[in-house]
Design an enzyme around this catalytic site. Sequence first.
Site, mmCIF file in Angstrom:
data_model
loop_
_atom_site.group_PDB
_atom_site.id
_atom_site.type_symbol
_atom_site.label_atom_id
_atom_site.label_comp_id
_atom_site.label_asym_id
_atom_site.label_seq_id
_atom_site.Cartn_x
_atom_site.Cartn_y
_atom_site.Cartn_z
ATOM 1 C CG HIS A 172 -0.279 0.341 2.498
ATOM 2 N ND1 HIS A 172 0.460 -0.585 3.171
ATOM 3 C CD2 HIS A 172 -0.197 1.488 3.217
ATOM 4 C CE1 HIS A 172 0.963 -0.021 4.270
ATOM 5 N NE2 HIS A 172 0.579 1.241 4.320
HETATM 6 C C1 UD1 Z 1 -2.382 5.488 6.031
HETATM 7 C C2 UD1 Z 1 -1.115 5.919 6.765
HETATM 8 C C3 UD1 Z 1 -0.054 4.818 6.658
HETATM 9 C C4 UD1 Z 1 -0.605 3.482 7.117
HETATM 10 C C5 UD1 Z 1 -1.864 3.176 6.323
HETATM 11 C C6 UD1 Z 1 -2.484 1.850 6.718
HETATM 12 C C7 UD1 Z 1 -0.539 8.329 6.770
HETATM 13 C C8 UD1 Z 1 0.339 9.341 6.170
HETATM 14 N N1 UD1 Z 1 -0.524 7.115 6.170
HETATM 15 O O1 UD1 Z 1 -2.072 5.408 4.650
HETATM 16 O O2 UD1 Z 1 1.044 5.156 7.466
HETATM 17 O O3 UD1 Z 1 0.359 2.476 6.932
HETATM 18 O O4 UD1 Z 1 -2.801 4.238 6.549
HETATM 19 O O5 UD1 Z 1 -3.620 1.601 5.967
HETATM 20 O O6 UD1 Z 1 -1.216 8.606 7.728
HETATM 21 N N2 UD1 Z 1 -9.783 4.465 2.244
HETATM 22 C C9 UD1 Z 1 -10.919 3.681 2.325
HETATM 23 N N3 UD1 Z 1 -11.450 3.456 3.555
HETATM 24 C C10 UD1 Z 1 -10.915 3.955 4.693
HETATM 25 C C11 UD1 Z 1 -9.750 4.747 4.601
HETATM 26 C C12 UD1 Z 1 -9.200 4.978 3.385
HETATM 27 O O7 UD1 Z 1 -11.431 3.210 1.335
HETATM 28 O O8 UD1 Z 1 -11.457 3.701 5.788
HETATM 29 C C13 UD1 Z 1 -9.199 4.729 0.929
HETATM 30 C C14 UD1 Z 1 -9.453 6.124 0.446
HETATM 31 O O9 UD1 Z 1 -9.790 6.052 -0.879
HETATM 32 C C15 UD1 Z 1 -8.108 6.830 0.599
HETATM 33 C C16 UD1 Z 1 -7.111 5.686 0.489
HETATM 34 O O10 UD1 Z 1 -7.792 4.555 1.029
HETATM 35 O O11 UD1 Z 1 -7.917 7.789 -0.372
HETATM 36 C C17 UD1 Z 1 -5.862 5.928 1.263
HETATM 37 O O12 UD1 Z 1 -6.154 6.180 2.649
HETATM 38 P P1 UD1 Z 1 -5.259 7.210 3.524
HETATM 39 O O13 UD1 Z 1 -5.695 7.174 4.922
HETATM 40 O O14 UD1 Z 1 -5.190 8.504 2.818
HETATM 41 O O15 UD1 Z 1 -3.803 6.673 3.471
HETATM 42 P P2 UD1 Z 1 -3.233 5.222 3.535
HETATM 43 O O16 UD1 Z 1 -2.588 4.973 2.241
HETATM 44 O O17 UD1 Z 1 -4.259 4.237 4.007
#
Ligand code: UD1
Length: 360
Positions: free
Chosen positions: A204
Site C-alpha cells: 500500500h
Molecule cells: C495510512 C497511513 C499509513 C498506514 C496506512 C495503513 C498516513 C500518512 N498514512 O495510509 O502510514 O500504513 O494508513 O492503511 O497517515 N480508504 C478507504 N477506507 C478507509 C480509509 C481509506 O477506502 O477507511 C481509501 C481512500 O480512498 C483513501 C485511500 O484509502 O484515499 C488511502 O487512505 P489514507 O488514509 O489517505 O492513506 P493510507 O494509504 O491508508
Amino acid sequence: MRIIGIVGARPNFMKIAPIARAFSATEHEFCLVHTGQHYDEKMSDSFFRELEIPEPDINLEVGSASHAVQMAEIMKRFEPVCHEFKPDWVLVVGDVNSTAACSLVATKLGIKVCHVEAGLRSRDRAMPEEINRLVTDAISDLLLTTCEEGDRNLLAEGHPRERVKMVGNPMIDTLSYMLNKAGDRNLPARFYMDPGSFGVVTLHRPSNVDNPELLKNLLGTMDIIQQQLPLVFAIHPRTRKMAEQFGLLRYLESMPNIKLSEPLSYLDFLNLYSQSKLVLTDSGGIQEETSWLDIPCITLRENTERYITVDHGTNYLIGTNRERILQVFETVMKGRAKRRGELPMWDGHAAERIVEAIFE
Ligand code: UD1
C-alpha cells in the site's frame, strides 16, 4: 489524571488497544478520540470490535483528503476537544497523519504529549510517515520506544535522556493477546490454501503503488511467484484504486494462483499469515509481527525504520528489484530462511510499562 488517546488509521488500532485496557485498570481517566482518518468497516470498525477497543468518546470524522487538508481538518476539529476535556496528557501512537496533527495541537495548548513508538527512522523523507515521526518526536514531552534503536536515534538527535524510555512494543501485546482468539478461524481454507504452503501479500505504500511502472513490475514478480507458491493478496483500498486506474487490475485478477481479498479484519489476517510460508509486504507493522511469529518476511521497500526486524527478526529488506526478490524467495522455498532471535521487551507487557512511564 486525564489522558486523551488518539487513533486515526488502521495501524494505530492494535497499538492503542492494550494501552486503553491498561488504563482502564487504573483510577485515571482515559478518553479515546478517533480522528476518522480511516472510517469504513474494513479499515476501522472491525478492528474496534475484535480488539475490544472501547467506543471512541469522540469521532472527528475527517475522512480521506490530501495530506494538508486532512491534517488541517484534524487540527481544527481536535483543538476544541482539548479545550473541552482539558487533558493532562495527549497520547499518540505510530506515525500516521493523525499522530502528527494531534501532537501539534496539544503541544501548542501547553498539554503534555506522549509518543508511543518514538524514535523509529527510515531516513527517507519522501515517506509521509517519516515526516510525521520527525515532527511528533520533536515536540513530544515523553518519547516511549519499542527498541534500543529508537533510543539511539533520539539521543543522537539531541533529545534529553530523561525524556526517552524503552517500553517495548504494544503491537506485540495485541498480537500475543489475540493469537489464541484468532486460532479457531480457518482462513487458509477460505482461500482454498493448505496451511504452510501459501504466501500472503500486502502492498500500500504510495512509493510502490502510485507509480504505474513500479506497480506493474511488482505485480509481474507476484505473477512469477504464484506459479510456484499460491498467494493471498489482501488488497488495500489505495492499491485497488491505483491498479484499476493503471489498467492492471485485470492482469492481477487473471493470475490463476493469486486469491484477491478485501482488507481483512485483524483476527482473520492474523489467522491467515500466521499459517503462511512467507509474507511479502511493504507495511511497517507486519515486519514486526512476522518477526515475532518467526515467519519469513520479504519487505518490498528500500529502507525500513525497523532494523531490529532485519538484525534480530525474520525480515529481508529487499526493495523492488525482481531478481533480488526471487533470490530470497528461493532461499525461503528451500527452507533456508533465517530464524528470529532475541526481541527485548516484546513480551506482551509494553502497555503496562507505558502507563507506568506516564505516571512517573
Ligand atoms: C495510512 C497511513 C499509513 C498506514 C496506512 C495503513 C498516513 C500518512 N498514512 O495510509 O502510514 O500504513 O494508513 O492503511 O497517515 N480508504 C478507504 N477506507 C478507509 C480509509 C481509506 O477506502 O477507511 C481509501 C481512500 O480512498 C483513501 C485511500 O484509502 O484515499 C488511502 O487512505 P489514507 O488514509 O489517505 O492513506 P493510507 O494509504 O491508508
